[in-house]
Design an enzyme around this catalytic site. Sequence first.
Site, PDB file in Angstrom:
ATOM      1  N   GLU A   1      36.251  52.466 -46.959  1.00 24.90           N
ATOM      2  CA  GLU A   1      37.374  51.518 -46.926  1.00 24.90           C
ATOM      3  C   GLU A   1      37.547  50.999 -45.498  1.00 24.90           C
ATOM      4  O   GLU A   1      37.426  51.768 -44.539  1.00 24.90           O
ATOM      5  CB  GLU A   1      38.623  52.291 -47.371  1.00 24.90           C
ATOM      6  CG  GLU A   1      39.928  51.527 -47.273  1.00 24.90           C
ATOM      7  CD  GLU A   1      41.106  52.468 -47.571  1.00 24.90           C
ATOM      8  OE1 GLU A   1      40.947  53.435 -48.343  1.00 24.90           O
ATOM      9  OE2 GLU A   1      42.195  52.236 -47.012  1.00 24.90           O
TER      10      GLU A   1
ATOM     11  N   ASP B   1      41.374  47.164 -47.453  1.00 26.05           N
ATOM     12  CA  ASP B   1      42.792  47.544 -47.403  1.00 26.05           C
ATOM     13  C   ASP B   1      43.512  46.555 -46.484  1.00 26.05           C
ATOM     14  O   ASP B   1      44.103  45.586 -46.974  1.00 26.05           O
ATOM     15  CB  ASP B   1      42.903  48.993 -46.904  1.00 26.05           C
ATOM     16  CG  ASP B   1      44.332  49.411 -46.614  1.00 26.05           C
ATOM     17  OD1 ASP B   1      45.262  48.721 -47.043  1.00 26.05           O
ATOM     18  OD2 ASP B   1      44.538  50.453 -45.939  1.00 26.05           O
TER      19      ASP B   1
ATOM     20  N   LYS C   1      44.208  57.652 -54.055  1.00 24.25           N
ATOM     21  CA  LYS C   1      44.227  58.449 -52.812  1.00 24.25           C
ATOM     22  C   LYS C   1      45.663  58.683 -52.422  1.00 24.25           C
ATOM     23  O   LYS C   1      46.467  57.759 -52.334  1.00 24.25           O
ATOM     24  CB  LYS C   1      43.418  57.781 -51.698  1.00 24.25           C
ATOM     25  CG  LYS C   1      44.016  56.568 -51.022  1.00 24.25           C
ATOM     26  CD  LYS C   1      43.300  56.286 -49.685  1.00 24.25           C
ATOM     27  CE  LYS C   1      44.072  55.306 -48.831  1.00 24.25           C
ATOM     28  NZ  LYS C   1      43.464  55.052 -47.513  1.00 24.25           N
TER      29      LYS C   1
ATOM     30  N   HIS D   1      46.862  58.262 -37.363  1.00 21.53           N
ATOM     31  CA  HIS D   1      47.556  59.298 -38.141  1.00 21.53           C
ATOM     32  C   HIS D   1      47.499  60.675 -37.488  1.00 21.53           C
ATOM     33  O   HIS D   1      47.986  61.651 -38.065  1.00 21.53           O
ATOM     34  CB  HIS D   1      46.964  59.390 -39.558  1.00 21.53           C
ATOM     35  CG  HIS D   1      47.224  58.170 -40.392  1.00 21.53           C
ATOM     36  ND1 HIS D   1      46.592  57.934 -41.583  1.00 21.53           N
ATOM     37  CD2 HIS D   1      48.059  57.116 -40.197  1.00 21.53           C
ATOM     38  CE1 HIS D   1      47.021  56.784 -42.087  1.00 21.53           C
ATOM     39  NE2 HIS D   1      47.901  56.271 -41.255  1.00 21.53           N
TER      40      HIS D   1
ATOM     41  N   LYS E   1      48.301  49.004 -52.762  1.00 23.77           N
ATOM     42  CA  LYS E   1      49.548  49.588 -52.244  1.00 23.77           C
ATOM     43  C   LYS E   1      50.685  48.645 -52.636  1.00 23.77           C
ATOM     44  O   LYS E   1      50.707  47.485 -52.210  1.00 23.77           O
ATOM     45  CB  LYS E   1      49.490  49.678 -50.726  1.00 23.77           C
ATOM     46  CG  LYS E   1      48.478  50.680 -50.159  1.00 23.77           C
ATOM     47  CD  LYS E   1      48.307  50.443 -48.667  1.00 23.77           C
ATOM     48  CE  LYS E   1      47.575  51.586 -47.982  1.00 23.77           C
ATOM     49  NZ  LYS E   1      47.158  51.194 -46.598  1.00 23.77           N
TER      50      LYS E   1
ATOM     51  N   GLN F   1      39.947  57.044 -39.298  1.00 24.20           N
ATOM     52  CA  GLN F   1      41.283  57.506 -39.703  1.00 24.20           C
ATOM     53  C   GLN F   1      41.273  58.566 -40.812  1.00 24.20           C
ATOM     54  O   GLN F   1      42.026  59.530 -40.768  1.00 24.20           O
ATOM     55  CB  GLN F   1      42.081  56.290 -40.163  1.00 24.20           C
ATOM     56  CG  GLN F   1      43.485  56.546 -40.644  1.00 24.20           C
ATOM     57  CD  GLN F   1      44.184  55.251 -41.027  1.00 24.20           C
ATOM     58  OE1 GLN F   1      44.628  54.499 -40.177  1.00 24.20           O
ATOM     59  NE2 GLN F   1      44.267  54.975 -42.323  1.00 24.20           N
ATOM     60  N   GLU F   2      40.408  58.382 -41.843  1.00 19.17           N
ATOM     61  CA  GLU F   2      40.498  59.270 -43.014  1.00 19.17           C
ATOM     62  C   GLU F   2      39.131  59.725 -43.505  1.00 19.17           C
ATOM     63  O   GLU F   2      38.231  58.903 -43.697  1.00 19.17           O
ATOM     64  CB  GLU F   2      41.215  58.544 -44.176  1.00 19.17           C
ATOM     65  CG  GLU F   2      42.599  58.098 -43.788  1.00 19.17           C
ATOM     66  CD  GLU F   2      43.289  57.259 -44.867  1.00 19.17           C
ATOM     67  OE1 GLU F   2      42.881  57.318 -46.042  1.00 19.17           O
ATOM     68  OE2 GLU F   2      44.234  56.548 -44.504  1.00 19.17           O
TER      69      GLU F   2
ATOM     70  N   ASP G   1      37.882  56.255 -44.854  1.00 16.18           N
ATOM     71  CA  ASP G   1      38.664  55.084 -44.461  1.00 16.18           C
ATOM     72  C   ASP G   1      38.705  55.062 -42.938  1.00 16.18           C
ATOM     73  O   ASP G   1      39.616  55.631 -42.330  1.00 16.18           O
ATOM     74  CB  ASP G   1      40.086  55.129 -45.033  1.00 16.18           C
ATOM     75  CG  ASP G   1      40.918  53.927 -44.564  1.00 16.18           C
ATOM     76  OD1 ASP G   1      40.333  53.024 -43.933  1.00 16.18           O
ATOM     77  OD2 ASP G   1      42.140  53.900 -44.820  1.00 16.18           O
TER      78      ASP G   1
ATOM     79  N   GLU H   1      48.936  62.612 -43.110  1.00 16.41           N
ATOM     80  CA  GLU H   1      48.666  62.656 -44.552  1.00 16.41           C
ATOM     81  C   GLU H   1      48.239  64.044 -45.018  1.00 16.41           C
ATOM     82  O   GLU H   1      47.686  64.208 -46.104  1.00 16.41           O
ATOM     83  CB  GLU H   1      47.626  61.587 -44.910  1.00 16.41           C
ATOM     84  CG  GLU H   1      48.155  60.187 -44.597  1.00 16.41           C
ATOM     85  CD  GLU H   1      47.289  59.057 -45.123  1.00 16.41           C
ATOM     86  OE1 GLU H   1      46.136  59.316 -45.537  1.00 16.41           O
ATOM     87  OE2 GLU H   1      47.781  57.915 -45.129  1.00 16.41           O
TER      88      GLU H   1
ATOM     89  N   HIS I   1      48.797  55.805 -51.615  1.00 19.21           N
ATOM     90  CA  HIS I   1      50.063  56.115 -50.932  1.00 19.21           C
ATOM     91  C   HIS I   1      50.078  55.398 -49.581  1.00 19.21           C
ATOM     92  O   HIS I   1      49.132  54.687 -49.233  1.00 19.21           O
ATOM     93  CB  HIS I   1      50.152  57.629 -50.711  1.00 19.21           C
ATOM     94  CG  HIS I   1      49.093  58.156 -49.773  1.00 19.21           C
ATOM     95  ND1 HIS I   1      49.220  59.338 -49.071  1.00 19.21           N
ATOM     96  CD2 HIS I   1      47.882  57.642 -49.396  1.00 19.21           C
ATOM     97  CE1 HIS I   1      48.153  59.527 -48.320  1.00 19.21           C
ATOM     98  NE2 HIS I   1      47.320  58.528 -48.501  1.00 19.21           N
ATOM     99  N   ARG I   2      51.133  55.626 -48.782  1.00 22.81           N
ATOM    100  CA  ARG I   2      51.170  55.217 -47.381  1.00 22.81           C
ATOM    101  C   ARG I   2      51.258  56.474 -46.522  1.00 22.81           C
ATOM    102  O   ARG I   2      51.608  57.546 -47.021  1.00 22.81           O
ATOM    103  CB  ARG I   2      52.399  54.337 -47.082  1.00 22.81           C
ATOM    104  CG  ARG I   2      52.506  53.054 -47.869  1.00 22.81           C
ATOM    105  CD  ARG I   2      51.313  52.138 -47.787  1.00 22.81           C
ATOM    106  NE  ARG I   2      50.874  51.736 -46.469  1.00 22.81           N
ATOM    107  CZ  ARG I   2      50.867  50.491 -46.003  1.00 22.81           C
ATOM    108  NH1 ARG I   2      51.317  49.518 -46.764  1.00 22.81           N
ATOM    109  NH2 ARG I   2      50.391  50.204 -44.807  1.00 22.81           N
ATOM    110  N   SER I   3      50.990  56.320 -45.240  1.00 23.17           N
ATOM    111  CA  SER I   3      51.068  57.509 -44.373  1.00 23.17           C
ATOM    112  C   SER I   3      52.509  57.996 -44.245  1.00 23.17           C
ATOM    113  O   SER I   3      52.746  59.193 -44.061  1.00 23.17           O
ATOM    114  CB  SER I   3      50.446  57.228 -43.017  1.00 23.17           C
ATOM    115  OG  SER I   3      50.993  56.059 -42.450  1.00 23.17           O
TER     116      SER I   3
ATOM    117  N   SER J   1      49.078  52.135 -40.107  1.00 26.97           N
ATOM    118  CA  SER J   1      47.953  51.243 -39.793  1.00 26.97           C
ATOM    119  C   SER J   1      48.029  50.071 -40.757  1.00 26.97           C
ATOM    120  O   SER J   1      47.279  49.960 -41.715  1.00 26.97           O
ATOM    121  CB  SER J   1      46.618  51.988 -39.910  1.00 26.97           C
ATOM    122  OG  SER J   1      46.345  52.358 -41.232  1.00 26.97           O
TER     123      SER J   1
HETATM  124  P1  PGA Z   1      48.991  53.441 -43.557  1.00 22.84           P
HETATM  125  O1  PGA Z   1      47.471  53.864 -43.728  1.00 22.84           O
HETATM  126  O2  PGA Z   1      49.769  53.854 -44.734  1.00 22.84           O
HETATM  127  O3  PGA Z   1      49.370  54.138 -42.278  1.00 22.84           O
HETATM  128  O4  PGA Z   1      48.995  51.932 -43.352  1.00 22.84           O
HETATM  129  C1  PGA Z   1      46.861  54.160 -44.927  1.00 22.84           C
HETATM  130  C2  PGA Z   1      45.532  53.469 -45.034  1.00 22.84           C
HETATM  131  O5  PGA Z   1      45.061  52.838 -44.072  1.00 22.84           O
HETATM  132  O6  PGA Z   1      44.934  53.488 -46.110  1.00 22.84           O
HETATM  133 ZN    ZN Z   2      43.254  52.083 -45.292  1.00 19.14          ZN
END
Ligand code: PGA
Ligand code: ZN
Length: 420
Positions: free
Chosen positions: A287, A314, A390, A158, A339, A166-167, A246, A208, A367-369, A44
């Site tokens: 987020e 983000d 995270k 994800h 990131k 998403q999270e 998130d 994740e 991190h990243r996914s 994402s």
């Molecule tokens: P991504 O997502 O690593 O798939 O971009 C992580 C996030 O949105 O924080």
């Molecule tokens: Zn994010």
Amino acid sequence: MADGVDCIGAGGGDSRLAGPAHACGDVDAGRCGVGAGGVPSGASTGSREAVELRDGDAARYGGQGVLRAVEHVNGEIAEALTGRGFTDLAELDAVLVDLDGTATKSRLGANAVVGVSIAAARAFAQAAGTPLWRYLTPVGVAPRLPVPHFNVLNGGVHAPNRLDFQEFMIAPVGAPSLAEAVRAGAEVYAALRARLAGLALATGLGDEGGFAPDIDAPEDVLGVIVAAIGDAGYRAGRDGVAIALDPAASEFHRDGAYHVAGQALSTDDMITRYEEIVARFPVWSIEDGLAESDWDGWSRLTARLGGRVQLVGDDLLVTNPTIVTDAVARRAATAALIKVNQVGTVSETLQTMGICRRAGWGQMVSHRSGETADTFIADLAVGSGCGQLKTGAPARGERVAKYNRLIEIEATDALPYGLR
Ligand code: PGA
Ligand code: ZN
């Protein structure tokens, strides 16, 4: 100080190997130090992120191969660095930035540049005879062990479920130490699995490491997580285990509306929905609550909710110093997600973190996914003193590796734990 640098690139895969594969950097700083750097990849992604160079050859990895990025590490980058002395990482990173010459690292590929930059940071730390986290600590900053944010329930891009957010992360803000925070994360995660199984919901994992049950309303997910925190014997809230979200709203923002659990919401309806969520559940951080294009919405969100919860950008900010500076002036968030591969070098990442610090903003290292076993971000979170990291659920080796690195740092150095 490195008297002479040597540099090698190699291809490797991340945790979604079926899709992307990556360039990793290896930097040999003469007789001073040797470092390697693994390269993560997002799903994402923000539209203004540094650009990953992919081969586009449909016959290899569905077009996601990175032979060109590897070639750049072994060719142009190696040529520019080899045999040259550098006083510090900033000087080496500046050469990488100039060599690429684009605003988004699109010529050499951020996936080529970032592996070399991370590898160089390790080599410099080794040359200085200091742990990596200490090498990354800016002058005047006190390092600390961050609150781990465990992403225990996955949706959005994800996971293949109906959940738009998403999270859903659990953050043991009130834990007395990092080790106790990791324990709380693991115990709540186990309790959550039992709850979901008891509800006859799937306990398979998303990208994740969080569970990916087919629930669509975010409030229903929050109810189950709060119950699991209680089942595990913890208090839900900032004095125990808090929750961070998130939603990654850019992914469900279409045709001017936010599409959540079958409803189409305006920006102001979406903000009201968050106000209700924050009133009902122990959420301490949100987020990407709004889309990356909705800048006016972000300023309204910050005015309405910024005093109660942390609002993290983000996709909105993409770890970019110029964009963060602009967002600070517009009061468009209260924290930045950090990131390294969104901006491309470690030095630029530290620059963005400095801007946040001076503005009184929060910073959450991430991190990243798509991840590798590289644990650089654990050291970055500690060294920067930002207090938040995270890096997924307490599951899947590439996520657990980062939490284990924090435990290792805590065991060797008596650093304070918790939010800044
Ligand atoms: P991504 O997502 O690593 O798939 O971009 C992580 C996030 O949105 O924080
Ligand atoms: Zn994010």
